[in-house]
Design a protein around this motif. Structure first.
Motif, PDB file in Angstrom:
ATOM      1  N   GLY A   1       0.817  -1.198   0.000  1.00 34.17           N
ATOM      2  CA  GLY A   1       0.000   0.000   0.000  1.00 34.17           C
ATOM      3  C   GLY A   1       0.856   1.256   0.000  1.00 34.17           C
ATOM      4  N   LEU A   2       0.264   2.370  -0.392  1.00 37.82           N
ATOM      5  CA  LEU A   2       1.020   3.618  -0.492  1.00 37.82           C
ATOM      6  C   LEU A   2       1.525   4.077   0.873  1.00 37.82           C
ATOM      7  CD1 LEU A   2       2.047   5.957  -2.202  1.00 37.82           C
ATOM      8  CD2 LEU A   2      -0.189   7.067  -1.925  1.00 37.82           C
ATOM      9  N   GLU A   3       0.703   3.999   1.904  1.00 41.22           N
ATOM     10  CA  GLU A   3       1.134   4.435   3.233  1.00 41.22           C
ATOM     11  C   GLU A   3       2.302   3.589   3.737  1.00 41.22           C
ATOM     12  OE1 GLU A   3      -2.077   4.568   5.966  1.00 41.22           O
ATOM     13  OE2 GLU A   3      -3.227   6.065   4.833  1.00 41.22           O
ATOM     14  N   ASP A   4       2.222   2.292   3.528  1.00 45.05           N
ATOM     15  CA  ASP A   4       3.313   1.414   3.951  1.00 45.05           C
ATOM     16  C   ASP A   4       4.578   1.708   3.150  1.00 45.05           C
ATOM     17  OD1 ASP A   4       4.358  -0.965   5.406  1.00 45.05           O
ATOM     18  OD2 ASP A   4       4.450  -1.816   3.391  1.00 45.05           O
ATOM     19  N   LEU A   5       4.421   1.995   1.868  1.00 49.48           N
ATOM     20  CA  LEU A   5       5.576   2.307   1.027  1.00 49.48           C
ATOM     21  C   LEU A   5       6.258   3.590   1.490  1.00 49.48           C
ATOM     22  CD1 LEU A   5       7.234   1.617  -1.523  1.00 49.48           C
ATOM     23  CD2 LEU A   5       5.627   3.046  -2.819  1.00 49.48           C
ATOM     24  N   LEU A   6       5.467   4.614   1.799  1.00 52.79           N
ATOM     25  CA  LEU A   6       6.040   5.871   2.278  1.00 52.79           C
ATOM     26  C   LEU A   6       6.759   5.680   3.612  1.00 52.79           C
ATOM     27  CD1 LEU A   6       3.154   8.359   1.379  1.00 52.79           C
ATOM     28  CD2 LEU A   6       5.294   7.972   0.149  1.00 52.79           C
ATOM     29  N   GLN A   7       6.226   4.805   4.453  1.00 55.98           N
ATOM     30  CA  GLN A   7       6.885   4.512   5.730  1.00 55.98           C
ATOM     31  C   GLN A   7       8.241   3.851   5.492  1.00 55.98           C
ATOM     32  OE1 GLN A   7       6.116   5.397   8.740  1.00 55.98           O
ATOM     33  NE2 GLN A   7       7.702   4.223   9.799  1.00 55.98           N
ATOM     34  N   LYS A   8       8.304   2.965   4.525  1.00 60.05           N
ATOM     35  CA  LYS A   8       9.572   2.301   4.206  1.00 60.05           C
ATOM     36  C   LYS A   8      10.573   3.302   3.631  1.00 60.05           C
ATOM     37  CE  LYS A   8       7.570  -2.280   3.483  1.00 60.05           C
ATOM     38  NZ  LYS A   8       7.260  -3.356   2.522  1.00 60.05           N
ATOM     39  N   TYR A   9      10.082   4.231   2.815  1.00 63.46           N
ATOM     40  CA  TYR A   9      10.968   5.275   2.296  1.00 63.46           C
ATOM     41  C   TYR A   9      11.510   6.137   3.439  1.00 63.46           C
ATOM     42  CZ  TYR A   9       9.343   4.335  -2.495  1.00 63.46           C
ATOM     43  OH  TYR A   9       9.069   3.760  -3.705  1.00 63.46           O
ATOM     44  N   PHE A  10      10.654   6.439   4.408  1.00 66.47           N
ATOM     45  CA  PHE A  10      11.074   7.255   5.549  1.00 66.47           C
ATOM     46  C   PHE A  10      12.179   6.553   6.336  1.00 66.47           C
ATOM     47  CE2 PHE A  10      10.702   8.337  10.072  1.00 66.47           C
ATOM     48  CZ  PHE A  10      10.911   9.708  10.014  1.00 66.47           C
ATOM     49  N   LEU A  11      12.004   5.266   6.572  1.00 61.26           N
ATOM     50  CA  LEU A  11      13.035   4.508   7.292  1.00 61.26           C
ATOM     51  C   LEU A  11      14.345   4.485   6.511  1.00 61.26           C
ATOM     52  CD1 LEU A  11      10.918   1.455   8.550  1.00 61.26           C
ATOM     53  CD2 LEU A  11      11.635   3.467   9.863  1.00 61.26           C
ATOM     54  N   LEU A  12      14.227   4.451   5.192  1.00 65.09           N
ATOM     55  CA  LEU A  12      15.429   4.407   4.356  1.00 65.09           C
ATOM     56  C   LEU A  12      16.200   5.720   4.414  1.00 65.09           C
ATOM     57  CD1 LEU A  12      17.113   2.876   2.183  1.00 65.09           C
ATOM     58  CD2 LEU A  12      15.635   3.959   0.472  1.00 65.09           C
ATOM     59  N   ILE A  13      15.504   6.844   4.235  1.00 63.81           N
ATOM     60  CA  ILE A  13      16.202   8.130   4.165  1.00 63.81           C
ATOM     61  C   ILE A  13      16.671   8.611   5.540  1.00 63.81           C
ATOM     62  CG2 ILE A  13      14.957   8.821   2.097  1.00 63.81           C
ATOM     63  CD1 ILE A  13      13.180  10.574   3.797  1.00 63.81           C
ATOM     64  N   THR A  14      16.101   8.065   6.604  1.00 65.41           N
ATOM     65  CA  THR A  14      16.555   8.436   7.952  1.00 65.41           C
ATOM     66  C   THR A  14      17.630   7.486   8.470  1.00 65.41           C
ATOM     67  OG1 THR A  14      14.693   7.181   8.900  1.00 65.41           O
ATOM     68  CG2 THR A  14      14.396   9.563   8.583  1.00 65.41           C
ATOM     69  N   GLY A  15      18.061   6.564   7.626  1.00 63.68           N
ATOM     70  CA  GLY A  15      19.142   5.669   8.003  1.00 63.68           C
ATOM     71  C   GLY A  15      18.727   4.502   8.866  1.00 63.68           C
ATOM     72  N   GLN A  16      17.425   4.276   9.020  1.00 59.48           N
ATOM     73  CA  GLN A  16      16.956   3.174   9.854  1.00 59.48           C
ATOM     74  C   GLN A  16      16.822   1.868   9.079  1.00 59.48           C
ATOM     75  OE1 GLN A  16      13.637   4.343  12.551  1.00 59.48           O
ATOM     76  NE2 GLN A  16      13.811   6.373  11.595  1.00 59.48           N
TER      77      GLN A  16
ATOM     78  N   HIS B   1       8.519   8.451  -7.438  1.00 60.52           N
ATOM     79  CA  HIS B   1       8.959   9.844  -7.413  1.00 60.52           C
ATOM     80  C   HIS B   1       7.898  10.730  -8.056  1.00 60.52           C
ATOM     81  CE1 HIS B   1      11.546  13.350  -7.782  1.00 60.52           C
ATOM     82  NE2 HIS B   1      12.507  12.713  -7.152  1.00 60.52           N
ATOM     83  N   ARG B   2       7.610  11.856  -7.409  1.00 59.77           N
ATOM     84  CA  ARG B   2       6.694  12.831  -8.003  1.00 59.77           C
ATOM     85  C   ARG B   2       7.441  13.713  -8.991  1.00 59.77           C
ATOM     86  NH1 ARG B   2       2.937  16.394  -4.416  1.00 59.77           N
ATOM     87  NH2 ARG B   2       2.330  16.943  -6.549  1.00 59.77           N
TER      88      ARG B   2
END
Length: 229
Positions: free
Chosen positions: A186-201, A213-214
């Motif tokens: 889902g989109l919300e889950d995907l955005l959460q995974k992107y957040f973990l990636l860019i924050t180094g988690q 990407h927009r």
């Protein structure tokens, strides 16, 4: 049309030609003569069966509810598979190409998957097209999944994790559909995974999902519109 001499037609002069609507009806009448069935839908389905397995096999699906057609070929599947491994894929939609017959008619949208041409300066390469009057997440997701199914059927499960990056205009319909079809979440889950990636988690080495990407030009356009309010 028969009253116009060939010399006038060859010259390009249309002063004595019938009106646009008359010419449109003539063109439509001529096209109906080449149909395999008087009804459009059975004719399209017969065309699919006739072209199946040939180089002209482009028309993949014809739908009645909602009305729509999907187009791609083995050649465009191959182009998509080769290009999306290393380059960006674009998903765009427009409703300004096909005009409505009447005010009550639903608007038709054209969705297109496009990859960049490997030759610099050349036009992008469309690999799949969807014409429909249904601008919903379910409809667009079905289109993308049908295309993805044919890619996997041709190249196997190795194609599941592709493409590398997909750019769209930021429409929620397109973003939800891309997330479901290509990222398998889902989109919300995907955005959460992107957040973990860019924050180094999340380690980048094991992150194997496509990047959604927009389009920057659409972001700037939206920002400009907000600033005017």
């Amino acid at each position: 049309m028969q009253k116009i001499t060939p010399k006038v037609i060859d010259s390009g002069c249309r002063d004595d030609a019938p009106t646009k609507n008359v010419l449109k009806n003539i063109s439509w009448s001529e096209r109906t003569k080449t149909r395999s069935h008087p009804d459009e839908l059975p004719s399209l389905k017969a065309l699919i069966d006739k072209q199946r397995g040939t180089d002209s096999d482009v028309l993949q699906k014809v739908m009645m509810h909602p009305k729509g057609v999907m187009l791609w070929s083995n050649k465009t599947l191959s182009v998509f598979y080769k290009r999306c491994k290393y380059d960006i894929v674009y998903l765009d939609a427009t409703g300004s190409v096909i005009k409505k017959n009447t005010a009550e008619s639903p608007p038709y949208y054209i969705y297109e998957l496009v990859v960049r041409n490997p030759s610099k300066g050349q036009s992008p390469l469309p690999v799949a097209t969807y014409v429909t009057c249904d601008h919903t997440t379910a409809s667009v997701t079905y289109f993308l999944q049908a295309f993805q199914t044919d890619v996997i059927r041709m190249y196997g499960n190795v194609a599941i994790k592709r493409p590398v990056m997909i750019i769209c205009d930021g429409s929620l319909v397109l973003m939800h559909s891309i997330s479901t079809a290509f990222c398998r979440t889902g989109l919300e889950d995907l955005l959460q995974k992107y957040f973990l990636l860019i924050t180094g988690q999340h380690p980048t080495e094991t992150f194997d999902l496509p990047i959604l990407h927009r389009c920057l030009s659409h972001i700037m356009k939206n920002a400009k519109a907000l600033c005017k309010k």
